[in-house]
Design a protein around this motif. Structure first.
Motif, PDB file in Angstrom:
ATOM      1  N   TYR A  66       1.303   1.393  -1.939  1.00 43.96           N
ATOM      2  CA  TYR A  66       2.395   1.273  -2.904  1.00 43.96           C
ATOM      3  C   TYR A  66       2.991   2.633  -3.252  1.00 43.96           C
ATOM      4  O   TYR A  66       4.214   2.755  -3.427  1.00 43.96           O
ATOM      5  CB  TYR A  66       1.916   0.564  -4.165  1.00 43.96           C
ATOM      6  CG  TYR A  66       2.300  -0.891  -4.204  1.00 43.96           C
ATOM      7  CD1 TYR A  66       3.629  -1.281  -4.375  1.00 43.96           C
ATOM      8  CD2 TYR A  66       1.341  -1.882  -4.062  1.00 43.96           C
ATOM      9  CE1 TYR A  66       3.977  -2.612  -4.409  1.00 43.96           C
ATOM     10  CE2 TYR A  66       1.687  -3.224  -4.084  1.00 43.96           C
ATOM     11  CZ  TYR A  66       3.010  -3.589  -4.255  1.00 43.96           C
ATOM     12  OH  TYR A  66       3.369  -4.905  -4.271  1.00 43.96           O
ATOM     13  N   THR A  67       2.162   3.629  -3.389  1.00 49.75           N
ATOM     14  CA  THR A  67       2.677   4.972  -3.686  1.00 49.75           C
ATOM     15  C   THR A  67       3.625   5.439  -2.595  1.00 49.75           C
ATOM     16  O   THR A  67       4.719   5.948  -2.868  1.00 49.75           O
ATOM     17  CB  THR A  67       1.518   5.965  -3.840  1.00 49.75           C
ATOM     18  OG1 THR A  67       0.647   5.534  -4.890  1.00 49.75           O
ATOM     19  CG2 THR A  67       2.033   7.361  -4.167  1.00 49.75           C
ATOM     20  N   ILE A  70       6.879   3.211  -2.738  1.00 50.51           N
ATOM     21  CA  ILE A  70       7.779   3.546  -3.848  1.00 50.51           C
ATOM     22  C   ILE A  70       8.467   4.888  -3.611  1.00 50.51           C
ATOM     23  O   ILE A  70       9.686   5.024  -3.795  1.00 50.51           O
ATOM     24  CB  ILE A  70       7.004   3.554  -5.174  1.00 50.51           C
ATOM     25  CG1 ILE A  70       6.580   2.128  -5.545  1.00 50.51           C
ATOM     26  CG2 ILE A  70       7.836   4.167  -6.297  1.00 50.51           C
ATOM     27  CD1 ILE A  70       5.600   2.059  -6.698  1.00 50.51           C
ATOM     28  N   LYS A  74      12.099   3.664  -2.785  1.00 51.84           N
ATOM     29  CA  LYS A  74      12.803   3.767  -4.058  1.00 51.84           C
ATOM     30  C   LYS A  74      13.354   5.173  -4.311  1.00 51.84           C
ATOM     31  O   LYS A  74      14.490   5.332  -4.778  1.00 51.84           O
ATOM     32  CB  LYS A  74      11.870   3.374  -5.200  1.00 51.84           C
ATOM     33  CG  LYS A  74      11.482   1.896  -5.213  1.00 51.84           C
ATOM     34  CD  LYS A  74      12.610   1.042  -5.730  1.00 51.84           C
ATOM     35  CE  LYS A  74      12.171  -0.398  -5.932  1.00 51.84           C
ATOM     36  NZ  LYS A  74      13.271  -1.239  -6.477  1.00 51.84           N
ATOM     37  N   ALA A 124       1.235  -4.388 -10.064  1.00 51.83           N
ATOM     38  CA  ALA A 124       2.104  -4.449  -8.884  1.00 51.83           C
ATOM     39  C   ALA A 124       2.904  -5.749  -8.848  1.00 51.83           C
ATOM     40  O   ALA A 124       4.074  -5.756  -8.458  1.00 51.83           O
ATOM     41  CB  ALA A 124       1.259  -4.322  -7.620  1.00 51.83           C
ATOM     42  N   TRP A 127       5.524  -5.570 -12.235  1.00 45.63           N
ATOM     43  CA  TRP A 127       6.486  -4.475 -12.408  1.00 45.63           C
ATOM     44  C   TRP A 127       7.566  -4.569 -11.321  1.00 45.63           C
ATOM     45  O   TRP A 127       7.666  -3.737 -10.445  1.00 45.63           O
ATOM     46  CB  TRP A 127       5.768  -3.136 -12.353  1.00 45.63           C
ATOM     47  CG  TRP A 127       6.566  -1.992 -12.883  1.00 45.63           C
ATOM     48  CD1 TRP A 127       7.770  -2.031 -13.513  1.00 45.63           C
ATOM     49  CD2 TRP A 127       6.183  -0.617 -12.821  1.00 45.63           C
ATOM     50  NE1 TRP A 127       8.189  -0.777 -13.850  1.00 45.63           N
ATOM     51  CE2 TRP A 127       7.236   0.122 -13.447  1.00 45.63           C
ATOM     52  CE3 TRP A 127       5.079   0.063 -12.317  1.00 45.63           C
ATOM     53  CZ2 TRP A 127       7.194   1.511 -13.558  1.00 45.63           C
ATOM     54  CZ3 TRP A 127       5.033   1.444 -12.425  1.00 45.63           C
ATOM     55  CH2 TRP A 127       6.082   2.161 -13.047  1.00 45.63           C
ATOM     56  N   THR A 131       8.060  -2.123  -8.118  1.00 44.76           N
ATOM     57  CA  THR A 131       7.248  -2.569  -6.976  1.00 44.76           C
ATOM     58  C   THR A 131       7.867  -3.720  -6.193  1.00 44.76           C
ATOM     59  O   THR A 131       7.369  -4.065  -5.121  1.00 44.76           O
ATOM     60  CB  THR A 131       5.862  -3.024  -7.466  1.00 44.76           C
ATOM     61  OG1 THR A 131       6.013  -4.186  -8.307  1.00 44.76           O
ATOM     62  CG2 THR A 131       5.170  -1.916  -8.249  1.00 44.76           C
ATOM     63  N   LEU A 137       8.067  -4.444  -1.179  1.00 46.70           N
ATOM     64  CA  LEU A 137       9.019  -3.389  -0.853  1.00 46.70           C
ATOM     65  C   LEU A 137       9.228  -3.346   0.662  1.00 46.70           C
ATOM     66  O   LEU A 137       8.439  -2.743   1.389  1.00 46.70           O
ATOM     67  CB  LEU A 137       8.503  -2.029  -1.337  1.00 46.70           C
ATOM     68  CG  LEU A 137       8.440  -1.797  -2.837  1.00 46.70           C
ATOM     69  CD1 LEU A 137       7.772  -0.464  -3.131  1.00 46.70           C
ATOM     70  CD2 LEU A 137       9.835  -1.832  -3.451  1.00 46.70           C
ATOM     71  N   SER A 226       3.264  -5.295  -0.300  1.00 45.95           N
ATOM     72  CA  SER A 226       3.372  -6.380  -1.275  1.00 45.95           C
ATOM     73  C   SER A 226       2.070  -6.466  -2.070  1.00 45.95           C
ATOM     74  O   SER A 226       1.074  -5.813  -1.711  1.00 45.95           O
ATOM     75  CB  SER A 226       3.632  -7.708  -0.564  1.00 45.95           C
ATOM     76  OG  SER A 226       2.459  -8.166   0.080  1.00 45.95           O
ATOM     77  N   PRO A 227       2.031  -7.283  -3.137  1.00 46.81           N
ATOM     78  CA  PRO A 227       0.792  -7.422  -3.904  1.00 46.81           C
ATOM     79  C   PRO A 227      -0.395  -7.923  -3.087  1.00 46.81           C
ATOM     80  O   PRO A 227      -1.543  -7.760  -3.523  1.00 46.81           O
ATOM     81  CB  PRO A 227       1.181  -8.429  -4.999  1.00 46.81           C
ATOM     82  CG  PRO A 227       2.643  -8.244  -5.183  1.00 46.81           C
ATOM     83  CD  PRO A 227       3.171  -7.951  -3.810  1.00 46.81           C
TER      84      PRO A 227
END
Length: 307
Positions: A66-67, A70, A74, A124, A127, A131, A137, A226-227
């Motif tokens: 995720y880091t 993002i 993003k 995750a 938000w 996320t 993402l 994804s989660p």
């Protein structure tokens, strides 16, 4: 020793030659196996060598992914920033988990790691502005120098091979032997003057770092996060890989990862009930090979060598 070196040499030849002799689909599948082999070995450092059960290992895998997602999707940052940031976040989360979870043992430790991981999954999932929520993402690009399947495969192969060397050296070092002593008897190691908590804390953080590396590689492999990366099913899946392969062997979890990924690929093409099949595989392993595939092989091999 000679047999081990021969096995390593043959394995190296096979892995290096593989992209040139098989279709790209199987190169991609082997890449996934290598990533999950690293993920499983990182958990084995905790379970097999330190004696700490965890059902939240996917948190480190997912937070790294995720880091990177993002920062790359993003915030449009370079992979040279996103990749080390993902590893750093996995290490920080490992420290947090260790500080909170190492107060407990046994099933309580298992439940605390599960609860902590579910908190991360909940963040995750909820938000959405950052996320993407349950949509995840998409649109992550691989670095330009590994944009094709073959070059990315060799990057993963190199990093997993280097990580394996580090893990083997670690478990054979005085630190690794101390971890195994703690696994057998914490009170005895304390009596000998070892700081048990500090060793367990270090093992937790190191395991989180290697799980984070696996997550970083997997997000570039998938080009999507994804989660599901953080879900309890992911933690259970990697735990089953370790158990099926053989706890406390490093090679066993890697074999377990290969077996699960291959079976998932085959079974998922025939039915949507992969999790049911995974449960059956786990039960069968527990009943007929409680020490895993490596343990089963050793028992059979040693039985043949006996006069």
């Amino acid at each position: 020793m000679a047999r081990t070196l021969l096995f390593i040499a043959l394995a190296a030849v096979v892995f290096v030659a593989l992209p040139f002799v098989v279709p790209s689909y199987y190169v991609s599948l082997t890449t996934k196996i290598l990533i999950f082999a690293l993920f499983a070995m990182s958990l084995d450092l905790l379970i097999g060598y330190t004696g700490l059960a965890s059902l939240g290992h996917a948190a480190f895998f997912g937070i790294s992914a995720y880091t990177i997602g993002i920062l790359s999707v993003k915030l449009r940052m370079s992979e040279w920033v996103a990749f080390p940031a993902g590893l750093a976040m996995a290490i920080v989360l490992g420290m947090v988990f260790a500080l909170l979870a190492l107060r407990a043992r046994g099933s309580y430790l298992l439940m605390i790691t599960l609860a902590l991981a579910q908190v991360v999954w909940g963040v995750a999932f909820g938000w959405r502005t950052m996320t993407g929520g349950d949509d995840g993402l998409p649109g992550l690009r691989r670095p330009a120098f590994v944009s094709d399947e073959t070059s990315f495969y060799f990057l993963v192969l190199a990093l997993v091979a280097a990580s394996t060397v580090v893990l083997v050296a670690l478990i054979r070092s005085p630190f690794g032997l101390a971890l195994q002593g703690i696994r057998e008897s914490e009170s005895r190691m304390q009596a000998l003057g070892f700081n048990v908590w500090r060793h367990q804390f270090a093992a937790f953080v190191i395991a989180a770092a290697f799980a984070g590396l696996a997550g970083a590689l997997y997000v570039y492999y998938n080009r999507f996060v994804s989660p599901d990366f953080l879900h309890v099913v992911r933690s259970a899946e990697v735990l089953i890989m370790v158990i099926i392969g053989g706890v406390g062997t490093l090679l066993g979890p890697a074999i377990g990862a290969a077996a699960i990924i291959l079976l998932e690929d085959i079974i998922s093409s025939q039915t949507q009930h992969w999790l049911l099949a995974l449960g059956i595989i786990y039960v069968a392993t527990t009943l007929f090979a409680p020490r895993g595939l490596i343990g089963l092989y050793r028992e059979r091999f040693m039985a043949r060598r006996k006069p």
